[in-house]
Design a protein around this motif. Structure first.
Motif, PDB file in Angstrom:
ATOM      1  N   ALA A 164       0.855  -1.193   0.000  1.00 16.22           N
ATOM      2  CA  ALA A 164       0.000   0.000   0.000  1.00 16.22           C
ATOM      3  C   ALA A 164       0.881   1.229   0.000  1.00 16.22           C
ATOM      4  O   ALA A 164       1.964   1.233   0.602  1.00 16.22           O
ATOM      5  CB  ALA A 164      -0.908   0.020   1.232  1.00 16.22           C
ATOM      6  N   PRO A 165       0.452   2.304  -0.660  1.00 15.50           N
ATOM      7  CA  PRO A 165       1.153   3.582  -0.478  1.00 15.50           C
ATOM      8  C   PRO A 165       0.968   4.027   0.973  1.00 15.50           C
ATOM      9  O   PRO A 165      -0.128   3.894   1.539  1.00 15.50           O
ATOM     10  CB  PRO A 165       0.448   4.519  -1.459  1.00 15.50           C
ATOM     11  CG  PRO A 165      -0.879   3.896  -1.711  1.00 15.50           C
ATOM     12  CD  PRO A 165      -0.699   2.421  -1.577  1.00 15.50           C
ATOM     13  N   LEU A 166       2.027   4.538   1.575  1.00 17.58           N
ATOM     14  CA  LEU A 166       2.017   4.880   2.988  1.00 17.58           C
ATOM     15  C   LEU A 166       2.006   6.389   3.183  1.00 17.58           C
ATOM     16  O   LEU A 166       2.844   7.095   2.622  1.00 17.58           O
ATOM     17  CB  LEU A 166       3.243   4.279   3.676  1.00 17.58           C
ATOM     18  CG  LEU A 166       3.439   4.607   5.160  1.00 17.58           C
ATOM     19  CD1 LEU A 166       2.330   3.999   6.008  1.00 17.58           C
ATOM     20  CD2 LEU A 166       4.816   4.117   5.637  1.00 17.58           C
ATOM     21  N   MET A 167       1.054   6.857   3.992  1.00 19.74           N
ATOM     22  CA  MET A 167       1.023   8.267   4.383  1.00 19.74           C
ATOM     23  C   MET A 167       1.368   8.338   5.864  1.00 19.74           C
ATOM     24  O   MET A 167       0.776   7.636   6.687  1.00 19.74           O
ATOM     25  CB  MET A 167      -0.346   8.884   4.143  1.00 19.74           C
ATOM     26  CG  MET A 167      -0.436  10.347   4.572  1.00 19.74           C
ATOM     27  SD  MET A 167      -2.052  11.088   4.199  1.00 19.74           S
ATOM     28  CE  MET A 167      -1.797  12.741   4.847  1.00 19.74           C
ATOM     29  N   VAL A 168       2.334   9.186   6.227  1.00 17.58           N
ATOM     30  CA  VAL A 168       2.738   9.327   7.617  1.00 17.58           C
ATOM     31  C   VAL A 168       2.490  10.758   8.077  1.00 17.58           C
ATOM     32  O   VAL A 168       2.466  11.695   7.277  1.00 17.58           O
ATOM     33  CB  VAL A 168       4.218   8.956   7.816  1.00 17.58           C
ATOM     34  CG1 VAL A 168       4.458   7.503   7.476  1.00 17.58           C
ATOM     35  CG2 VAL A 168       5.131   9.855   6.997  1.00 17.58           C
ATOM     36  N   MET A 169       2.310  10.902   9.375  1.00 16.57           N
ATOM     37  CA  MET A 169       2.070  12.220   9.963  1.00 16.57           C
ATOM     38  C   MET A 169       2.512  12.196  11.423  1.00 16.57           C
ATOM     39  O   MET A 169       2.756  11.119  11.982  1.00 16.57           O
ATOM     40  CB  MET A 169       0.594  12.602   9.831  1.00 16.57           C
ATOM     41  CG  MET A 169      -0.364  11.688  10.565  1.00 16.57           C
ATOM     42  SD  MET A 169      -2.092  12.007  10.117  1.00 16.57           S
ATOM     43  CE  MET A 169      -2.120  11.342   8.451  1.00 16.57           C
ATOM     44  N   PRO A 170       2.621  13.341  12.067  1.00 13.34           N
ATOM     45  CA  PRO A 170       3.079  13.361  13.467  1.00 13.34           C
ATOM     46  C   PRO A 170       2.042  12.737  14.396  1.00 13.34           C
ATOM     47  O   PRO A 170       0.845  12.770  14.129  1.00 13.34           O
ATOM     48  CB  PRO A 170       3.243  14.857  13.782  1.00 13.34           C
ATOM     49  CG  PRO A 170       3.185  15.562  12.469  1.00 13.34           C
ATOM     50  CD  PRO A 170       2.390  14.702  11.547  1.00 13.34           C
ATOM     51  N   HIS A 171       2.517  12.181  15.526  1.00 15.81           N
ATOM     52  CA  HIS A 171       1.579  11.708  16.543  1.00 15.81           C
ATOM     53  C   HIS A 171       1.552  12.668  17.732  1.00 15.81           C
ATOM     54  O   HIS A 171       0.947  12.366  18.760  1.00 15.81           O
ATOM     55  CB  HIS A 171       1.939  10.293  17.010  1.00 15.81           C
ATOM     56  CG  HIS A 171       3.322  10.156  17.572  1.00 15.81           C
ATOM     57  ND1 HIS A 171       4.369   9.644  16.833  1.00 15.81           N
ATOM     58  CD2 HIS A 171       3.832  10.448  18.780  1.00 15.81           C
ATOM     59  CE1 HIS A 171       5.462   9.632  17.582  1.00 15.81           C
ATOM     60  NE2 HIS A 171       5.169  10.117  18.762  1.00 15.81           N
ATOM     61  N   GLY A 172       2.192  13.805  17.588  1.00 12.51           N
ATOM     62  CA  GLY A 172       2.151  14.856  18.600  1.00 12.51           C
ATOM     63  C   GLY A 172       2.160  16.199  17.898  1.00 12.51           C
ATOM     64  O   GLY A 172       1.764  16.299  16.730  1.00 12.51           O
ATOM     65  N   ALA A 173       2.611  17.213  18.602  1.00 14.62           N
ATOM     66  CA  ALA A 173       2.659  18.558  18.024  1.00 14.62           C
ATOM     67  C   ALA A 173       3.924  18.702  17.184  1.00 14.62           C
ATOM     68  O   ALA A 173       4.935  19.244  17.617  1.00 14.62           O
ATOM     69  CB  ALA A 173       2.622  19.608  19.125  1.00 14.62           C
ATOM     70  N   GLY A 174       3.904  18.184  15.985  1.00 19.78           N
ATOM     71  CA  GLY A 174       5.032  18.312  15.081  1.00 19.78           C
ATOM     72  C   GLY A 174       6.107  17.265  15.306  1.00 19.78           C
ATOM     73  O   GLY A 174       5.887  16.224  15.936  1.00 19.78           O
ATOM     74  N   TYR A 175       7.309  17.535  14.755  1.00 15.68           N
ATOM     75  CA  TYR A 175       8.459  16.629  14.848  1.00 15.68           C
ATOM     76  C   TYR A 175       9.554  17.347  15.625  1.00 15.68           C
ATOM     77  O   TYR A 175      10.081  18.357  15.162  1.00 15.68           O
ATOM     78  CB  TYR A 175       8.965  16.283  13.451  1.00 15.68           C
ATOM     79  CG  TYR A 175       7.947  15.606  12.552  1.00 15.68           C
ATOM     80  CD1 TYR A 175       7.754  14.226  12.618  1.00 15.68           C
ATOM     81  CD2 TYR A 175       7.200  16.343  11.641  1.00 15.68           C
ATOM     82  CE1 TYR A 175       6.836  13.598  11.785  1.00 15.68           C
ATOM     83  CE2 TYR A 175       6.276  15.716  10.805  1.00 15.68           C
ATOM     84  CZ  TYR A 175       6.100  14.353  10.881  1.00 15.68           C
ATOM     85  OH  TYR A 175       5.196  13.722  10.061  1.00 15.68           O
ATOM     86  N   ASN A 176       9.892  16.815  16.794  1.00 15.59           N
ATOM     87  CA  ASN A 176      10.766  17.592  17.679  1.00 15.59           C
ATOM     88  C   ASN A 176      11.863  16.803  18.374  1.00 15.59           C
ATOM     89  O   ASN A 176      12.947  17.314  18.606  1.00 15.59           O
ATOM     90  CB  ASN A 176       9.919  18.266  18.775  1.00 15.59           C
ATOM     91  CG  ASN A 176       8.712  18.975  18.217  1.00 15.59           C
ATOM     92  OD1 ASN A 176       8.855  19.997  17.556  1.00 15.59           O
ATOM     93  ND2 ASN A 176       7.516  18.452  18.465  1.00 15.59           N
ATOM     94  N   ARG A 177      11.611  15.553  18.706  1.00 18.16           N
ATOM     95  CA  ARG A 177      12.488  14.814  19.609  1.00 18.16           C
ATOM     96  C   ARG A 177      13.634  14.137  18.866  1.00 18.16           C
ATOM     97  O   ARG A 177      13.448  13.584  17.784  1.00 18.16           O
ATOM     98  CB  ARG A 177      11.684  13.768  20.379  1.00 18.16           C
ATOM     99  CG  ARG A 177      12.395  13.223  21.613  1.00 18.16           C
ATOM    100  CD  ARG A 177      11.589  12.101  22.244  1.00 18.16           C
ATOM    101  NE  ARG A 177      10.362  12.545  22.824  1.00 18.16           N
ATOM    102  CZ  ARG A 177      10.154  12.736  24.119  1.00 18.16           C
ATOM    103  NH1 ARG A 177      11.144  12.545  24.969  1.00 18.16           N
ATOM    104  NH2 ARG A 177       8.987  13.104  24.574  1.00 18.16           N
ATOM    105  N   LEU A 178      14.813  14.164  19.474  1.00 20.19           N
ATOM    106  CA  LEU A 178      15.984  13.467  18.948  1.00 20.19           C
ATOM    107  C   LEU A 178      16.100  12.117  19.652  1.00 20.19           C
ATOM    108  O   LEU A 178      16.346  12.062  20.859  1.00 20.19           O
ATOM    109  CB  LEU A 178      17.254  14.290  19.184  1.00 20.19           C
ATOM    110  CG  LEU A 178      17.288  15.703  18.576  1.00 20.19           C
ATOM    111  CD1 LEU A 178      18.550  16.434  19.011  1.00 20.19           C
ATOM    112  CD2 LEU A 178      17.179  15.648  17.065  1.00 20.19           C
ATOM    113  N   VAL A 179      15.892  11.044  18.908  1.00 18.67           N
ATOM    114  CA  VAL A 179      16.013   9.689  19.458  1.00 18.67           C
ATOM    115  C   VAL A 179      16.922   8.909  18.510  1.00 18.67           C
ATOM    116  O   VAL A 179      16.483   8.418  17.464  1.00 18.67           O
ATOM    117  CB  VAL A 179      14.638   9.001  19.586  1.00 18.67           C
ATOM    118  CG1 VAL A 179      14.797   7.611  20.200  1.00 18.67           C
ATOM    119  CG2 VAL A 179      13.682   9.843  20.426  1.00 18.67           C
ATOM    120  N   THR A 180      18.180   8.797  18.858  1.00 15.91           N
ATOM    121  CA  THR A 180      19.149   8.196  17.943  1.00 15.91           C
ATOM    122  C   THR A 180      18.830   6.736  17.637  1.00 15.91           C
ATOM    123  O   THR A 180      19.167   6.241  16.560  1.00 15.91           O
ATOM    124  CB  THR A 180      20.564   8.295  18.531  1.00 15.91           C
ATOM    125  OG1 THR A 180      20.575   7.671  19.829  1.00 15.91           O
ATOM    126  CG2 THR A 180      20.987   9.746  18.680  1.00 15.91           C
TER     127      THR A 180
END
Length: 568
Positions: A110-126
Motif C-alpha cells: 500500500a502507499p504509505l502516508m505518515v504524519m506526526p503523533h504529537g505537536a510536530g516533529y521535535n524529539r531526537l532519538v538516535t
C-alpha cells in the motif's frame, strides 16, 4: 497456521455476504504505540464509508512502548476490523496511514502516508533516527530504505517543518504537505464543554485545576522530579486547587499500569487526580486553569488553549534545537520545583500572559481549523483510481470525551491554617496530610470520619461526618466520638447539603446553615471545612457565644456565610 483472528477476518471479507454496497477502497491504519493509535482515531474518521471507503487497523510490532495496544483497539469495538501484522502484510490496500513511522512499514502492499503523533516533529532519538541531528519522523534513516522513499505522502503540521525536512532528507520534500493538527482542532472544538469536564473531575466551587503534564524519558518532568506530584498536591490548599496528572502513554507502557499507580499512590491519597493514558488528557487541558509541564506536546497544546503554563523540565537535551518545541522550552515561564509551589502558581494565575508563547505556537500548529479539509484532500488523492474523486463532506472535529480519572478515595486528614478576624470572617487553608510523607503540622489537624490512621484521629482537633443517612443519628454520633476522642475541639455532622450539626468541646450544640444569596445555587456546606473554621474561630480566643452572629468562611476567592442556631 493462520491465527484465529486471521481466519475470522477471512470469513468476514467474503463479497457474497455483503448487505450494503461493497467498499470501493480499503485503508489500513497502522498503530505502533498508544499515542500513534489515538492520533489515528482522530484522523481516520475523515474517510467516509458513504464514499465507499472501508478502514482496517493493525499493530506494527517491535516498539518498546506497544504494551496492551491490541487490547486497547479491541475495547474500542474495532475487533472485527483489527488485522494481525502478518495478515496486513499479505493484503493489498489503497492507502496505509501511520502516525509513527518505522522502516518495516515498507513491507506493506500500500502507499504509505505518515504524519506526526504529537505537536510536530521535535524529539531526537538516535535509536530511531540513526543520527544526533534529525528529529524522529524527519530523519533520512526512517524515510529512506534501499535508496527509495518509504512514505508516499508526509504530513506536517506547519510549513516550518518543511524547512527542517529539506535539511534532513531533501528527497522527501516533494512528498510533504501541510495538514494542520487535527488533535488541536478537536481541543478547540471542545472548549465550550469546559464546565462539563470540570464537573466530571469533581472540580467546583471556584477551585483552580492544575494539570501536571509529563512526557517520557529521563529528561521529562517525572524523570527529573519524580516526587513533584506529591509535593504539589500537598503544598496547595485543597479548597483552592485541584491537581490532575497527565502522563505520556509511553510512561505507562514502559513501567506498567500497576507500576505507575504504585508510584503515584501517595499523591493520590492526597487528592491527585490521575488521567488514564488512553483518553482524557485533552479534556483535562480544556478543564485546566494552570499547567505544570515539560517539553511534551500536551504542554504546547495547553499553551495554545491559552492556559497558564510553567515548565518544570525543558527537555532541551533531547530536542532538535531548531524546533519550535525547543524555543518553547527556552521561552516559557519556569517552575522552581524546590521553591514555594503555592506562591509560584498563585503568581502565574494572576499575571500569566498567554501572548508570551503565541509566536512559538504559530510556528508549530499551522492551518488552524483546517486540518480536516487538508487531510481529506491528501488521503482522497489515493482513491482516484477507484473512481472516488473527493469527499462528500468534511466532518467537523468531534469534541473530545469527558475525562474519567482513576478511581481513588479523597483525602481524609487535613493540616489547617488560617486567621480569624474581629468582623466574623475566617480565612483558612486546608492541605492534605499523607502518612509517611508528613513531618509536623503547620496548624491543627481536621479529619473525616473515614480516616483509619489512629495517629491522625487521636491528634485531631476537628472530626467531621459527611454521611447524612448514617447508622447513628448526629447527636448520638457526636456524643460517642467525644467520649472516644476527648481531645476534639469541634465535631460537625452533615444534616443536609447546606446544614450541619456542630458540637463544641464544652458540649454546646449548634445547627449551622449556609446562606444562599439570591440567584445562586443551593450551597454545599462541607462539614469538615465548617468544623475547621469554627475551631479556628474558637482558638483565636473569642467568646463561643459570638457564633450566634455567624461566620464568613473564606477559602481563597470562594466564601460562604454560615448562620448558627443554638436550638432549644
Amino acid at each position: 497456521m493462520p491465527s484465529h483472528r486471521s481466519r475470522h477476518h477471512a470469513r468476514r471479507l467474503l463479497p457474497r455476504w455483503n448487505t450494503l454496497s461493497p467498499a470501493r477502497a480499503h485503508v489500513l491504519g497502522v498503530a505502533r504505540t498508544l499515542t500513534s493509535a489515538t492520533r489515528l482515531l482522530d484522523v481516520l474518521p475523515l474517510l467516509l464509508r458513504e464514499d465507499g471507503i472501508e478502514t482496517y487497523y493493525t499493530v506494527n510490532p517491535g516498539s518498546a512502548f506497544d504494551a496492551g495496544l491490541d487490547a486497547y483497539l479491541e475495547t474500542l469495538g474495532l475487533g472485527d476490523r483489527l488485522l494481525t501484522w502478518e495478515e496486513a502484510l499479505r493484503r493489498p490496500f489503497d492507502l496505509a496511514v501511520a502516525c509513527s513511522l518505522h522502516r518495516s512499514m515498507r513491507r506493506l502492499d500500500a502507499p504509505l502516508m505518515v504524519m506526526p503523533h504529537g505537536a510536530g516533529y521535535n524529539r531526537l532519538v538516535t535509536e530511531s533516527t540513526g543520527d544526533h541531528a534529525s528529529p524522529v519522523g524527519l530523519s533520512r534513516y526512517e524515510l529512506m530504505a534501499r535508496g527509495k522513499l518509504v512514505p508516499a505522502a508526509i504530513g506536517v503540521s506547519h510549513e516550518e517543518q518543511l524547512t527542517r525536512l529539506a535539511r534532513t532528507c531533501p528527497e522527501a520534500l516533494p512528498r510533504a504537505a501541510v495538514i494542520g493538527d487535527r488533535c488541536m482542532d478537536r481541543i478547540r472544538r471542545s472548549l465550550p464543554l469546559r464546565d462539563q469536564y470540570r464537573a466530571r473531575l469533581g472540580v467546583s466551587g471556584g477551585r483552580r485545576l492544575v494539570a501536571l503534564h509529563s512526557t517520557w524519558s529521563e529528561h521529562s518532568l517525572l524523570g527529573r522530579h519524580p516526587d513533584l506530584p506529591l509535593r504539589l498536591v500537598t503544598a496547595l490548599p485543597a479548597d483552592e486547587f485541584a491537581v490532575a496528572a497527565v502522563l505520556h502513554p509511553n510512561v505507562w507502557a514502559r513501567h506498567s499500569h500497576a507500576g505507575v499507580l504504585a508510584h503515584l499512590e501517595p499523591a493520590m491519597a492526597a487528592g491527585l487526580l490521575v488521567i488514564p493514558p488512553q483518553e482524557g488528557w485533552r479534556a483535562a487541558i480544556v478543564a485546566s486553569d494552570l499547567v505544570v509541564g515539560d517539553h511534551g506536546s500536551t504542554s504546547l497544546y495547553s499553551a495554545a488553549a491559552e492556559r497558564a503554563v510553567l515548565l518544570a523540565a525543558t527537555g532541551l537535551d533531547e530536542l532538535d534545537p531548531d524546533s519550535p518545541t525547543a524555543e518553547f522550552g527556552r521561552r516559557a515561564v519556569r517552575l522552581d520545583p524546590t521553591g514555594d509551589l503555592h506562591a509560584q502558581l498563585r503568581e502565574a494565575a494572576e499575571s500569566y500572559d498567554p501572548a508570551l508563547l503565541q509566536p512559538v505556537i504559530e510556528r508549530q500548529l499551522g492551518a488552524p481549523h483546517r486540518s480536516g479539509e487538508l487531510l481529506q484532500r491528501q488521503m482522497y488523492a489515493f482513491f482516484a483510481h477507484r473512481g472516488i474523486e473527493g469527499p462528500s463532506h468534511t466532518p467537523a472535529p468531534a469534541p473530545v470525551p469527558a475525562p474519567e480519572p482513576v478511581p481513588y478515595r479523597p483525602p481524609t486528614t487535613f493540616d489547617v491554617t488560617g486567621t480569624a478576624h474581629p468582623d466574623g470572617a475566617v480565612d483558612l487553608r486546608r492541605r492534605p496530610v499523607v502518612a509517611r510523607h508528613h513531618d509536623a503540622a503547620r496548624g491543627f489537624y481536621a479529619v473525616a470520619m473515614e480516616e483509619t490512621n489512629l495517629r491522625w484521629r487521636q491528634s485531631a482537633e476537628v472530626l467531621a461526618r459527611a454521611t447524612v443517612d448514617a447508622e447513628l443519628d448526629p447527636l448520638d454520633w457526636a456524643r460517642q466520638q467525644t467520649e472516644q476522642l476527648p481531645g476534639l475541639g469541634v465535631l460537625a455532622a452533615a444534616l443536609a447539603e447546606d446544614r450541619c450539626l456542630v458540637r463544641l468541646r464544652n458540649g454546646f450544640l449548634l445547627e449551622a446553615v449556609a446562606e444562599r444569596p439570591w440567584g445562586t445555587p443551593r450551597p454545599r456546606l462541607d462539614p469538615l471545612l465548617l468544623g475547621a473554621a469554627v475551631n479556628l474561630w474558637l482558638t483565636s480566643g473569642v467568646d463561643p457565644t459570638s457564633l450566634k452572629n455567624g461566620l464568613l468562611i473564606r477559602t481563597g476567592h470562594r466564601h460562604v456565610r454560615v448562620n448558627f442556631d443554638p436550638g432549644p
